[in-house]
Write a protein that holds these residues in place. Sequence first.
Motif, PDB file in Angstrom:
ATOM      1  N   PRO A 107       0.818  -1.225   0.000  1.00 51.77           N
ATOM      2  CA  PRO A 107       0.000   0.000   0.000  1.00 51.77           C
ATOM      3  C   PRO A 107       0.845   1.266   0.000  1.00 51.77           C
ATOM      4  CG  PRO A 107      -0.931  -1.599   1.508  1.00 51.77           C
ATOM      5  CD  PRO A 107       0.398  -2.150   1.078  1.00 51.77           C
ATOM      6  N   ARG A 124      -6.072  -7.762  -6.272  1.00 51.48           N
ATOM      7  CA  ARG A 124      -5.244  -7.371  -5.132  1.00 51.48           C
ATOM      8  C   ARG A 124      -4.693  -5.956  -5.309  1.00 51.48           C
ATOM      9  NH1 ARG A 124       0.512  -9.497  -5.558  1.00 51.48           N
ATOM     10  NH2 ARG A 124      -0.434 -11.564  -5.646  1.00 51.48           N
ATOM     11  N   VAL A 136      -7.349  -3.391  -4.817  1.00 47.88           N
ATOM     12  CA  VAL A 136      -7.556  -3.152  -3.379  1.00 47.88           C
ATOM     13  C   VAL A 136      -6.493  -2.204  -2.852  1.00 47.88           C
ATOM     14  CG1 VAL A 136      -7.646  -4.215  -1.084  1.00 47.88           C
ATOM     15  CG2 VAL A 136      -8.692  -5.382  -3.033  1.00 47.88           C
ATOM     16  N   ASN A 137      -5.231  -2.395  -3.271  1.00 44.92           N
ATOM     17  CA  ASN A 137      -4.166  -1.450  -2.898  1.00 44.92           C
ATOM     18  C   ASN A 137      -4.560  -0.021  -3.255  1.00 44.92           C
ATOM     19  OD1 ASN A 137      -1.520  -3.705  -3.982  1.00 44.92           O
ATOM     20  ND2 ASN A 137      -2.396  -3.480  -1.948  1.00 44.92           N
ATOM     21  N   VAL A 141      -7.424   1.321  -0.969  1.00 45.98           N
ATOM     22  CA  VAL A 141      -7.101   1.683   0.415  1.00 45.98           C
ATOM     23  C   VAL A 141      -6.273   2.962   0.512  1.00 45.98           C
ATOM     24  CG1 VAL A 141      -7.242  -0.721   1.174  1.00 45.98           C
ATOM     25  CG2 VAL A 141      -5.015   0.229   0.571  1.00 45.98           C
ATOM     26  N   ASN A 163      -3.088  -4.626   3.466  1.00 40.43           N
ATOM     27  CA  ASN A 163      -4.250  -3.826   3.088  1.00 40.43           C
ATOM     28  C   ASN A 163      -5.166  -3.564   4.284  1.00 40.43           C
ATOM     29  OD1 ASN A 163      -3.849  -3.243   0.323  1.00 40.43           O
ATOM     30  ND2 ASN A 163      -4.422  -5.320  -0.239  1.00 40.43           N
ATOM     31  N   LEU A 193     -10.885  -9.694   2.873  1.00 39.19           N
ATOM     32  CA  LEU A 193      -9.446  -9.725   3.157  1.00 39.19           C
ATOM     33  C   LEU A 193      -9.143 -10.626   4.354  1.00 39.19           C
ATOM     34  CD1 LEU A 193      -8.599  -5.945   2.613  1.00 39.19           C
ATOM     35  CD2 LEU A 193      -7.966  -7.848   1.123  1.00 39.19           C
TER      36      LEU A 193
END
Length: 350
Positions: free
Chosen positions: A222, A259, A262-263, A266, A301, A319
């Motif tokens: 992240p 994935r 999602v990074n 966030v 995450n 997650l």
Amino acid sequence: MRIDVSANVPLKVSGGAWLPAALPMAMKYGAGLRLDGCHDSVALTNAVGVQQMLASWYDDLSLVNVDAGGHASSQTRTRSRGVGSFFSGGADSFFSAIEKSDDITHLIFVTGFDIDVEDEALASQAVAGARAAAASLGKELIEVRTNIRQMSEGILDWGTHYHGAAMATVGLLLGDVLERVIVPASYHVDDLFPWGSHPDLDALWSSSVVTFEHHGEFATRPEKVARIADNDAAMDHLRICWKNPGGAFNCGTCEKCIRTMVNLRVVDALGRCRTLPDEIDVKRLRSFRAEHGSAVFAKQNLEAMKANGINDKELIGALKWTVRTAPLWDAARALRTYTRRLRGLVYPTT
């Protein structure tokens, strides 16, 4: 099978450049390695450390004798050369390219690692994206094409055993152009495990001509994505997919694509990336057969979401599911691998 390597720059074709590619193979077979021609004494000395590390990590690799035929010497660096960084177009490589921009002169894009060397359509698309990204970042792009991964298939696992050695061979072949090569980190320093590219391993592939440097292990995924999210080149050309169904640049539906989405979510940057969808299929995220790396990134995450005050219950639940189930899938894979090895030891009787 012969290793073929070509590039848009001169290659330093010498016996020493092939040492990284050959050493893990020899260790797998438990066979001594004979090197013809003159070899770099620094690389040969470092290879002892490489063997010790790999053998301590993997019980299917054993220490072997490396015979350079008595022709080993260090080489004098006669002129200044550049600094290269491996560049796939993914989050890790964009992060290193941006963070080390003051040092880096060249980005190194390899067809034949994550893109099949025979997939001309996808390779052409990916190279075009890498060229555009390199131009935007103000760097020269070294374009390499090799079948080295094909040589290892069925013998060594690409991720755990071999991709770091393959990168080292490519880096050494570029010794007439580069004096230092940066290898972008895959994992944070707190999450390290035996892997083909590792901060303790990569530097050991160095010779008297080319030095390897592992970079980025002190940033979580992240944190890396937050850094590259402000860069137009990264948001225009981010390429992280390895499935590429139908030749898609990023499919947006595989585990790695989601994935990365999602990074981006966030760090409040999902809508900025022009190569990925701007909505996450959370149900699909829950459906993946997770592995150790998936759990590592899911934990990162979750920590980033907590730190950034993001209370998306559905995404948090998915997650957490990844974190809980990854050990089970890892155990199942380990059992299958163990069973295959046992079968290999049992010979039919007549």
